[in-house]
Design an enzyme around this catalytic site. Structure first.
Site, PDB file in Angstrom:
ATOM      1  N   HIS A  43      -1.817  -9.630  49.198  1.00 15.27           N
ATOM      2  CA  HIS A  43      -2.801  -9.777  48.121  1.00 15.27           C
ATOM      3  C   HIS A  43      -2.093  -9.478  46.806  1.00 15.27           C
ATOM      4  O   HIS A  43      -1.559  -8.390  46.608  1.00 15.27           O
ATOM      5  CB  HIS A  43      -3.982  -8.831  48.315  1.00 15.27           C
ATOM      6  CG  HIS A  43      -5.049  -9.017  47.277  1.00 15.27           C
ATOM      7  ND1 HIS A  43      -6.134  -9.845  47.478  1.00 15.27           N
ATOM      8  CD2 HIS A  43      -5.192  -8.500  46.029  1.00 15.27           C
ATOM      9  CE1 HIS A  43      -6.898  -9.824  46.394  1.00 15.27           C
ATOM     10  NE2 HIS A  43      -6.341  -9.017  45.502  1.00 15.27           N
ATOM     11  N   CYS A  44      -2.091 -10.461  45.917  1.00 16.13           N
ATOM     12  CA  CYS A  44      -1.365 -10.332  44.652  1.00 16.13           C
ATOM     13  C   CYS A  44      -2.335  -9.970  43.534  1.00 16.13           C
ATOM     14  O   CYS A  44      -3.212 -10.773  43.187  1.00 16.13           O
ATOM     15  CB  CYS A  44      -0.647 -11.638  44.321  1.00 16.13           C
ATOM     16  SG  CYS A  44       0.308 -11.557  42.783  1.00 16.13           S
ATOM     17  N   PRO A  45      -2.213  -8.786  42.949  1.00 17.57           N
ATOM     18  CA  PRO A  45      -3.126  -8.411  41.861  1.00 17.57           C
ATOM     19  C   PRO A  45      -2.868  -9.190  40.578  1.00 17.57           C
ATOM     20  O   PRO A  45      -3.765  -9.299  39.737  1.00 17.57           O
ATOM     21  CB  PRO A  45      -2.847  -6.915  41.678  1.00 17.57           C
ATOM     22  CG  PRO A  45      -1.451  -6.718  42.161  1.00 17.57           C
ATOM     23  CD  PRO A  45      -1.260  -7.696  43.277  1.00 17.57           C
ATOM     24  N   GLY A  57      -4.859 -12.181  41.139  1.00 12.23           N
ATOM     25  CA  GLY A  57      -6.224 -11.843  41.526  1.00 12.23           C
ATOM     26  C   GLY A  57      -6.706 -12.579  42.745  1.00 12.23           C
ATOM     27  O   GLY A  57      -7.889 -12.957  42.822  1.00 12.23           O
TER      28      GLY A  57
END
Length: 407
Positions: free
Chosen positions: A165-167, A170
């Site tokens: 999951h890449c912040p 998003g």
């Protein structure tokens, strides 16, 4: 009013344009990502590329420096949009556990009662490329995760070929957007290299025109120095990320698999088809359509009835029959006890009044069937164990036999 799927979605995603675009719960970080991309390019065009327009003659080739920077930035932003605004490969969750995998078990309590229960195996084995792979059951989505699928705790969804999951974008990175994620990261790396190089070229031109040292040229164009420092720092992140994912693609691994199964060599070779085929699978294969129609209307599901196996159902019916019989025996014993007490009380009153009692006169044959011994501890019980003492059952039967004989 009928609702659409995205309106009652149980994940943590955010939808816009009526469910046409789907983002992760941390999509608020996207404006920061946009600023980190757009602001350096604007500074480059204003303070560097503008001064290079007439430096490359003939045909004013210097204009191409600004055009390339703008087009490259638009390309990076499009890749960012495709990465963060689409379904990454979410597996549709079930409304109930899969019936074909249910196991019915019967537990026996301390008092002998049997309670049927339904169990779901936590794992099961599937064959992938001739190798047995264990897949896990997801309690949240109520399904067995497909191979290479994992549940994202941030988005609260099971995602196929889950990478991470890449912040910064998003969104989860999975089967349907991994290609665009890698292209976004690698293009950002190339954009950083381009801005760094053109800024260095501009400082070199200033040195040649003014016959100055590098320090004086840097003083003449401080924004070029700032852009070079910014791009150098950014290269450590996006450049390192690009190199790491090039390695993952060459071995057909995901970030999740690499970090979790780093000690398992057999796990890493299950999906490895060779370096050329691995790159073809990522970049040349057709992107699978989404398994979710977020704009579809919700249909009411009919009531669901779980049918217990015949053995469980028969054991339950037998238990109910035994309970009914025990209850009947206890009721009969209570009634007989009450009649005996009433007869004793009436006889005592007649004896005190010296009058014969005609309605409750007990003959000798019946007197033998009435119990005068002490009250058993099992009589009058209303709760607890359903077990009835064997003496109670024998006495009840003898009482019934004597009654039938008089009849």
């Amino acid at each position: 009013m009928t609702q659409r799927v995205f309106q009652v979605w149980k994940g943590s995603n955010k939808f816009i344009l009526g469910g046409r675009l789907i983002f992760g719960p941390d999509a608020r970080s996207l404006p920061l990502t946009l600023l980190l991309i757009i602001v350096p390019v604007v500074l480059f065009c204003v303070f560097v590329a503008r001064h290079l327009r007439h430096e490359f003659s003939p045909y004013n080739a210097g204009y191409a420096i600004m055009v390339v920077a703008i087009l490259f930035t638009i390309y990076v932003l499009i890749l960012l949009f495709f990465t963060s605004a689409r379904d990454p490969g979410i597996v549709p969750r079930n409304s109930h556990p899969p019936e074909e995998d249910l196991r019915y078990e019967t537990t026996v309590s301390a008092d002998g009662r049997q309670t049927p229960s339904v169990q779901i195996p936590r794992t099961k084995e599937v064959i992938v490329n001739g190798v047995s792979v264990r897949v896990k059951y997801c309690d949240t989505c109520m399904l067995y995760r497909p191979p290479r699928c994992s549940h994202c705790s941030i988005c609260n969804n099971c995602v196929e070929r889950f990478d991470h999951h890449c912040p910064w974008v998003g969104q989860c990175i999975g089967l349907r957007n991994y290609r665009y994620f890698f292209m976004f990261v690698s293009s950002s790396t190339l954009l950083c290299i381009y801005i760094f190089s053109m800024s260095a070229v501009y400082i070199k031109i200033l040195m040649d025109h003014q016959q100055a040292t590098v320090w004086r040229a840097m003083k003449e164009s401080p924004w070029a120095v700032v852009l070079m420092i910014y791009c150098f720092i950014a290269l450590w992140f996006v450049g390192g990320l690009t190199a790491f994912h090039l390695y993952l693609i060459s071995t057909n691994q995901t970030t999740y698999e690499k970090l979790r199964y780093r000690s398992s060599h057999s796990r890493s070779i299950v999906y490895n088809r060779g370096c050329p085929n691995n790159f073809l699978e990522v970049f040349c294969s057709k992107v699978k359509p989404s398994r979710n129609n977020f704009r579809a209307f919700i249909e009411e599901e009919p009531p669901r009835v779980i049918t217990l196996p015949s053995t469980t159902r028969e054991s339950g019916e037998a238990e109910d029959e035994n309970v009914t019989r025990r209850q009947k025996v206890e009721d009969d014993l209570d009634i007989g006890d009450d009649l005996m007490n009433l007869s004793r009380r009436c006889n005592a009153e007649d004896a005190n009044n010296n009058q014969p009692h005609h309605t409750l006169d007990i003959d000798h044959e019946r007197a033998g069937s009435i119990r005068t011994e002490a009250r058993h501890e099992s009589w009058g019980r209303r709760s607890g164990s359903w077990d009835v003492a064997a003496t109670d059952v024998r006495e009840s039967r003898s009482y019934a036999t004597a009654k039938d004989g008089r009849g």
